[in-house]
Design a protein around this motif. Structure first.
Motif, short mmCIF file in Angstrom:
data_model
loop_
_atom_site.label_atom_id
_atom_site.label_comp_id
_atom_site.label_asym_id
_atom_site.label_seq_id
_atom_site.Cartn_x
_atom_site.Cartn_y
_atom_site.Cartn_z
N UNK A 3 63.87 12.03 15.79
CA UNK A 3 62.74 12.83 15.61
C UNK A 3 62.42 13.85 16.92
N UNK A 4 63.62 14.41 17.27
CA UNK A 4 63.36 15.01 18.66
C UNK A 4 63.64 16.74 18.22
N UNK A 5 63.73 16.89 16.82
CA UNK A 5 64.22 18.37 16.43
C UNK A 5 63.26 18.70 15.62
N UNK A 6 63.19 20.20 15.69
CA UNK A 6 62.46 20.85 14.60
C UNK A 6 63.13 22.15 14.25
N UNK A 7 62.87 22.66 12.92
CA UNK A 7 63.32 24.04 12.66
C UNK A 7 62.34 25.01 13.02
N UNK A 55 62.28 17.20 7.91
CA UNK A 55 63.67 17.53 7.76
C UNK A 55 64.01 18.96 8.18
N UNK A 56 65.05 19.03 8.73
CA UNK A 56 65.50 20.62 9.25
C UNK A 56 65.51 21.30 7.84
N UNK A 57 65.44 22.69 8.22
CA UNK A 57 65.42 23.66 7.21
C UNK A 57 66.71 24.71 7.30
N UNK A 58 67.34 24.44 6.40
CA UNK A 58 68.78 25.21 6.51
C UNK A 58 68.37 26.84 6.64
N UNK A 59 69.27 27.46 7.42
CA UNK A 59 68.98 28.89 7.84
C UNK A 59 67.72 29.13 8.62
N UNK A 60 67.25 27.99 9.45
CA UNK A 60 66.30 28.25 10.58
C UNK A 60 66.96 27.77 11.81
N UNK A 61 66.62 28.18 13.05
CA UNK A 61 67.20 27.72 14.09
C UNK A 61 66.41 26.33 14.33
N UNK A 62 67.35 25.41 15.25
CA UNK A 62 66.79 23.86 15.49
C UNK A 62 66.53 24.17 16.96
N UNK A 63 65.42 23.75 17.22
CA UNK A 63 64.80 23.59 18.74
C UNK A 63 64.76 22.09 19.05
N UNK A 64 64.65 21.53 20.41
CA UNK A 64 64.49 20.43 20.62
C UNK A 64 63.36 20.30 21.50
N UNK A 65 62.63 18.94 21.25
CA UNK A 65 61.26 18.81 21.80
C UNK A 65 61.64 18.49 23.27
N UNK A 66 61.03 19.19 24.41
CA UNK A 66 61.14 18.75 25.71
C UNK A 66 60.08 18.10 26.26
N UNK A 82 70.17 23.28 47.44
CA UNK A 82 68.95 22.31 47.35
C UNK A 82 68.01 22.52 46.26
N UNK A 83 68.27 21.84 45.09
CA UNK A 83 67.31 22.10 44.14
C UNK A 83 66.90 20.51 43.43
N UNK A 84 65.87 20.45 43.07
CA UNK A 84 65.55 19.09 42.36
C UNK A 84 64.55 19.26 41.53
N UNK A 85 64.39 18.31 40.33
CA UNK A 85 63.58 18.60 39.31
C UNK A 85 63.18 19.77 38.81
N UNK A 86 64.56 20.22 38.40
CA UNK A 86 64.48 21.54 37.37
C UNK A 86 64.11 20.93 36.00
N UNK A 87 63.37 21.80 35.30
CA UNK A 87 63.13 21.33 33.68
C UNK A 87 63.76 22.62 33.13
N UNK A 88 64.03 21.95 31.85
CA UNK A 88 64.32 23.20 30.52
C UNK A 88 63.19 24.15 30.55
N UNK A 89 63.77 25.39 30.09
CA UNK A 89 62.53 26.39 29.87
C UNK A 89 61.93 26.04 28.66
#
Ligand code: GLU
Length: 289
Positions: free
Chosen positions: A94-98, A122-133, A146-153
């Motif tokens: 349950x980490x994804x969404x359309x 449920x994922x919808x065909x034809x939509x992009x799929x994003x992930x819950x960060x 020297x980088x630490x603790x980078x996060x996804x945008x």
């Protein structure tokens, strides 16, 4: 200690230019200095931009420059079913969404979350799929930066609306399948690292170590790239390109332009402080062609 396995992963979007040869060289030298294996992976997922003639030319060129991979070349297009399985596994957590937001409708910066109410549906065909960060906490150490603790945008796209798996998802899975222990690549890809580490973590993979090195830039200060039609290297004269790289790195007592690729690679391998030479050149602003 896990054996060292590195890789060079050019996109099949055009012929190799000096910046690509430099990137191949740095990852190759790092692997060889660690008695490691070094693989080539062709990133050819984007069927609109990638062409078989480019994959062929990239492989011929790497060969002419003396970069011999330890194992057979990998192609992302041969791994679609692996990416689909990984996506299913993330979906079952349950980490994804359309997402049907268009790029035009979105402000710059992190995704504001308009479609987050679909998380777990449920994922919808034809939509992009994003992930819950949300709630993510990554402690990333870079071997050279020297980088630490980078996060996804924010919640990023792992499958595009045109059905293509995104580079971030594919790359994380590729490193796992190929058992890559070291990803040595240009600093321009630093921002991809938290996204790839995040996916690896969720899938229970061990992330490789990452090292991002300064890249060659054009007169405008921007990274040389295939998209901006950087001049292709001449694979009949590898010594010519290697000599240019040696000049940018302010190296003396080098082989000559007419020496073979093997002589040049042996020479670069003989420099045991190769990374600090690159960092110094970058600080002296000489990595600009
Ligand atoms: N194929 C991508 C590129 O050439 C990614 C390479 C990588 O992850 O090293 O920019």
């Amino acid at each position: 200690m896990a054996p060292y396995r590195g890789r060079f992963a050019p996109s099949a979007t055009g012929p190799l230019h000096l910046g690509s040869i430099f990137a191949a060289l740095v990852s190759y030298i790092h692997a060889k200095h660690h008695n490691g294996e070094w693989l080539i992976r062709i990133d050819d997922l984007d069927e609109k931009r990638c062409k078989a003639i480019y994959s062929d030319s990239i492989l011929k060129c790497l060969d002419a420059f003396g970069f011999k991979p330890s194992e057979a070349v990998r192609f992302q297009t041969e791994r679609i079913s692996d990416y689909a399985l990984a996506l299913k596994s993330l979906e079952s957590k349950s980490l994804l969404y359309s997402c049907d937001c268009t790029r035009k409708s979105l402000p710059r910066g992190p995704y504001p979350g308009m479609c987050r109410h679909r998380i777990g549906q449920a994922l919808i065909e034809g939509n992009a799929v994003r992930i819950d960060t949300n709630g993510i906490d990554l402690d990333i150490q870079d071997l050279f930066t020297p980088v630490r603790r980078m996060s996804p945008p924010g919640d990023f796209i792992i499958k595009r609306r045109d059905g293509l798996f995104a580079y971030q998802l594919a790359c994380a899975i590729d490193e796992h399948i190929d058992q890559i222990t070291h990803v040595i690549r240009g600093i321009d890809l630093l921002e991809s690292t938290p996204m790839q580490c995040f996916i690896s973590k969720l899938l229970g993979y061990q992330s490789p170590s990452y090292g991002h090195f300064p890249v060659l830039v054009g007169a405008d200060g921007a990274k040389l790239s295939k998209q901006t039609f950087a001049t292709p290297v001449d694979w009949d004269q590898p010594g010519h390109s290697f000599a240019t790289i040696a000049r940018l790195l302010l190296l003396n007592d080098t082989p000559s332009e007419i020496d073979s690729a093997e002589i040049w690679l042996d020479y670069f391998l003989s420099l045991d402080n190769f990374l600090s030479i690159i960092v110094k050149a970058s600080e002296a602003n000489t990595l600009s062609i």
